[in-house]
Enzyme design. Structure first.
Site, PDB file in Angstrom:
ATOM      1  N   SER A 261      22.802 -17.262  16.730  1.00  0.00           N
ATOM      2  CA  SER A 261      23.936 -16.647  17.424  1.00  0.00           C
ATOM      3  C   SER A 261      23.626 -15.266  17.977  1.00  0.00           C
ATOM      4  CB  SER A 261      25.144 -16.565  16.482  1.00  0.00           C
ATOM      5  OG  SER A 261      25.583 -17.869  16.130  1.00  0.00           O
TER       6      SER A 261
ATOM      7  N   GLU B 112     -24.304  17.187  -7.278  1.00  0.00           N
ATOM      8  CA  GLU B 112     -25.228  16.285  -6.607  1.00  0.00           C
ATOM      9  C   GLU B 112     -26.657  16.820  -6.514  1.00  0.00           C
ATOM     10  OE1 GLU B 112     -24.854  13.156  -5.424  1.00  0.00           O
ATOM     11  OE2 GLU B 112     -22.870  13.125  -6.345  1.00  0.00           O
TER      12      GLU B 112
END
Length: 734
Positions: free
Chosen positions: A433, A167
């Site tokens: 159920s 960089e």
């Protein structure tokens, strides 16, 4: 006239002439008539004299043009080129001056829109919510994930060097702005006819990350440069580099090297390898596109570029670079990578009630087991992948909690990226159920027992005719058989016998919070509930009858360790008498032995539970439990469309069994709470022997082959019971 003309010609007499020709002849000048040089010119020019209008009859001779005087030649030593160059230089200087003035004006304008330099401070990070499992591992993050600040001296030396190499190679030489780097970038961009390099320094990138937006404008670049100069004056190079590494964005919501290392490699930045450091440094160029969890190939290729730059800068040897390139780093997949986000969303909903508004970064410690979360996720996804088309089932959910309500795993759907709707917490569906245990518990609390017999036969309640799933009827059956085989007519009869309102009270007492309608169909689970409350309501069966509050958060603290919340130990209420809980366990064990959940089995463990299938096969449930875990599974469709006969005893039982077997590996075996005293809960053989009717069904294992019985050996099973139930429900009080 003729005679006169003749005389003229012979005598030489001149005749007068008239007209323009004569006039012009008379106006001819001699040399003596010309104006001498140096004398004043006449005041009126000939061009201003009024022209003489010729007569139409006169012939006008054509006037010859007067020759123009030749132009004077330029003096020797001067040329047109010299004059042009002079003018170019002049205008270049003028334009340059105006350009400088304009640039100074823009710089002043950009600076005027910055906060005062003396008031600039390093801004606080936005609050981050870090969610951890019960083992301390990171499960998810909310907000901008920012790891703890790490001092430069605590990082491996090759980590910051990787960023400098790729960089800002001249980081230690420039003053915040690198003219050489800018010139190099311009040349490279011109040669490549595009933007191939950037000239921003690490300091400029830090200024942008701290104070500015990401927009690409001239004003923003000028502000970035001014702030970079300010940072270089205020902080040392080491401080700037440390700030940069702890603030730069690495994609996937991770800010700073610590957060990125945890996100992508599951380790601290202190422990990353050279290859991992190169991959992290490579992300800065395009974090969203190069994130290794999304684009591993692109991230690896970029890391190779960084390694080559590190070798070129002599930060590592060429051999080290080649060794790392040969073995590229691989991002780890976090536990429960996608579905754990349903847990994170649920936590976000309750966080405000626990600690109020979050203004600083916090760590939320949870009860989630990362390993079980992964198993639950795989079980749901794999089952749907294999059978979703066959059974027309598109979604599933799972909740697993300890008998005291601590949620160990939660899956709210098959794919969080596609749908963030949490079907485990937010969705409400008919339990079918799976609601029947509350009906039978109410009956037991009113004096009935697992061996009590009720009639399984067609039922007509003012035109409503509930039927069994198989449309078979078995006559007198015990409550245990009726629950194990999920006989609808018996459940409705028992529900009416004990009273729908009492069934609703029982369900609410055990933990159901949703509104329940106290009507005859309540016994068949027609009122909608959420999965989290249904599973929580089953928990008292597994712990001896104690109330539970499903929970997932245990502690909340700040990053520096300040305690904001701690879950206090609750004093649970006894919502089921231990004797009644033991009888219910005995009844629901039979569901897994010979009933609708025969496929559910955990080797070495005693388990119990109940299946559920709603009307038209829209929902398929199974809620099962041991003394170790209570787990519920739901499968269905978000639009409530019917499935292709997906039942609770099918897909949900398969998911449940796969999950529970993995969850119980290595766990000491424990039995479900049983009643005190021998013989309290009789075996099915004992129950069958008490039914004296010759056509009474065999034990539940063979009950499906039994024929309907008309026996009235027991008064509760008499044929007149239907009329009694109808009278109780629709007539007066009994």
């Amino acid at each position: 006239m003729r005679m006169a003309r003749g005389r003229k010609q012979s005598g030489g007499r001149k005749e007068p002439r008239f007209g323009l020709a004569a006039a012009m002849a008379d106006l001819r000048l001699d040399a003596k008539d010309r104006i001498p040089a140096g004398e004043d010119a006449p005041k009126k020019s000939a061009a201003k004299r009024k022209p003489v209008e010729p007569d139409d009859d006169d012939d006008v001779p054509e006037r010859e043009p007067k020759p123009r005087a030749p132009k004077p030649k330029p003096a020797r030593g001067k040329s047109r080129w010299g004059l042009s160059v002079g003018r170019m230089v002049y205008w270049a200087v003028v334009c340059g001056l105006w350009g400088v003035i304009a640039l100074v004006g823009v710089v002043i304008w950009a600076g005027a829109h910055l906060p005062p330099i003396q008031s600039l401070e390093i801004p606080k990070r936005p609050p981050t919510i870090e969610i951890t499992g019960f083992d301390g591992s990171i499960l998810a993050q909310r907000g901008e994930m920012a790891g703890a600040n790490i001092a430069l001296k605590d990082l491996p030396p090759y980590l910051p060097k990787a960023f400098i190499a790729i960089e800002d190679r001249r980081f230690y030489q420039h003053f915040g702005i690198d003219p050489i780097g800018i010139a190099r970038a311009l040349v490279a961009n011109v040669l490549h006819r595009g933007v191939s390099q950037g000239g921003s320094t690490l300091t400029q990138q830090l200024a942008k990350n701290l104070f500015l937006t990401q927009e690409r404008t001239l004003a923003r670049k000028l502000q970035e440069a001014e702030l970079a100069l300010w940072l270089e004056r205020k902080y040392s190079k080491r401080e700037i580099l440390e700030l940069y590494l702890n603030r730069v964005y690495f994609g996937s919501g991770a800010y700073g090297v610590e957060a990125a290392a945890q996100r992508y490699f599951g380790k601290s930045a202190r422990q990353v390898t050279v290859g991992e450091a190169a991959m992290l440094a490579g992300l800065v160029k395009s974090p969203s596109r190069l994130a290794p969890n999304r684009n591993p190939e692109g991230a690896a290729k970029r890391a190779q570029t960084v390694l080559a730059a590190m070798a070129d800068a002599k930060f590592i040897t060429e051999a080290q670079a080649q060794a790392q390139i040969a073995h590229p780093s691989v991002a780890v997949k976090p536990a429960g990578a996608g579905t754990v986000n349903y847990v994170a969303d649920w936590i976000g909903e309750v966080l405000d009630d626990l600690v109020g508004q979050v203004e600083e970064s916090i760590v939320v410690e949870t009860t989630i087991d990362p390993k079980l979360q992964s198993v639950a996720e795989a079980a749901i996804i794999d089952e749907l992948a294999a059978k979703s088309v066959k059974f027309n089932v598109s979604q599933g959910a799972l909740v697993a909690m300890t008998p005291d309500g601590a949620v160990r795993a939660m899956v709210g759907g098959r794919n969080y990226a596609d749908s963030q709707f949490n079907r485990a917490v937010t969705a409400k569906r008919q339990p079918g159920s799976a609601f029947k245990p509350f009906v039978y518990l109410t009956a037991i609390e009113q004096g009935l027992t697992p061996e009590t017999v009720r009639q399984d036969a067609p039922l007509d309640l003012k035109g409503w005719k509930p039927e069994n799933y198989t449309r078979e009827y078995f006559g007198p059956v015990t409550l245990t058989q009726a629950l194990a085989m999920s006989l609808n007519t018996v459940a409705v009869r028992v529900g009416l016998e004990v009273g729908p309102k009492n069934v609703v009270r029982t369900a609410h007492r055990l933990g159901i919070a949703s509104r329940l309608d106290p009507n005859p169909s309540i016994a068949l689970g027609t009122s909608e509930v959420s999965m989290i409350e249904l599973v929580g309501a089953y928990a008292p069966f597994s712990n001896g009858g104690l109330s539970v509050s499903p929970h997932v958060v245990t502690r909340i603290k700040t990053l520096d360790g300040k305690l904001l919340y701690m879950r206090q130990a609750e004093q649970p209420a006894q919502v089921i008498e231990p004797r009644n809980a033991a009888m219910m366990n005995q009844m629901m064990q039979e569901t897994l032995v010979s009933g609708t959940a025969k496929k559910a089995e955990i080797p070495g463990w005693v388990a119990a539970g109940k299946t559920g299938t709603s009307q038209d096969f829209r929902d398929a449930w199974f809620i099962g439990y041991t003394a170790h875990l209570v787990t519920g599974v739901w499968l269905g469709n978000d639009d409530n469309s019917p499935t292709k006969k997906a039942t609770g005893g099918g897909l949900p039982v398969e998911v449940w069994t796969r999950f529970m077997r993995a969850a119980h590996q290595g766990v000491p075996v424990a039995s479900l709470p049983n009643a005190q005293g021998a013989g309290l809960v009789p075996t099915l053989a004992q129950i069958a022997s008490q039914i004296t009717a010759p056509s009474a069904p065999a034990p539940a294992a063979s009950a499906r082959s039994a024929q309907p019985s008309r026996s009235n050996a027991r008064p509760e099973a008499a044929a007149g019971l239907d009329g009694w139930l109808v009278d109780r429900l629709f007539g007066g009080q009994r």
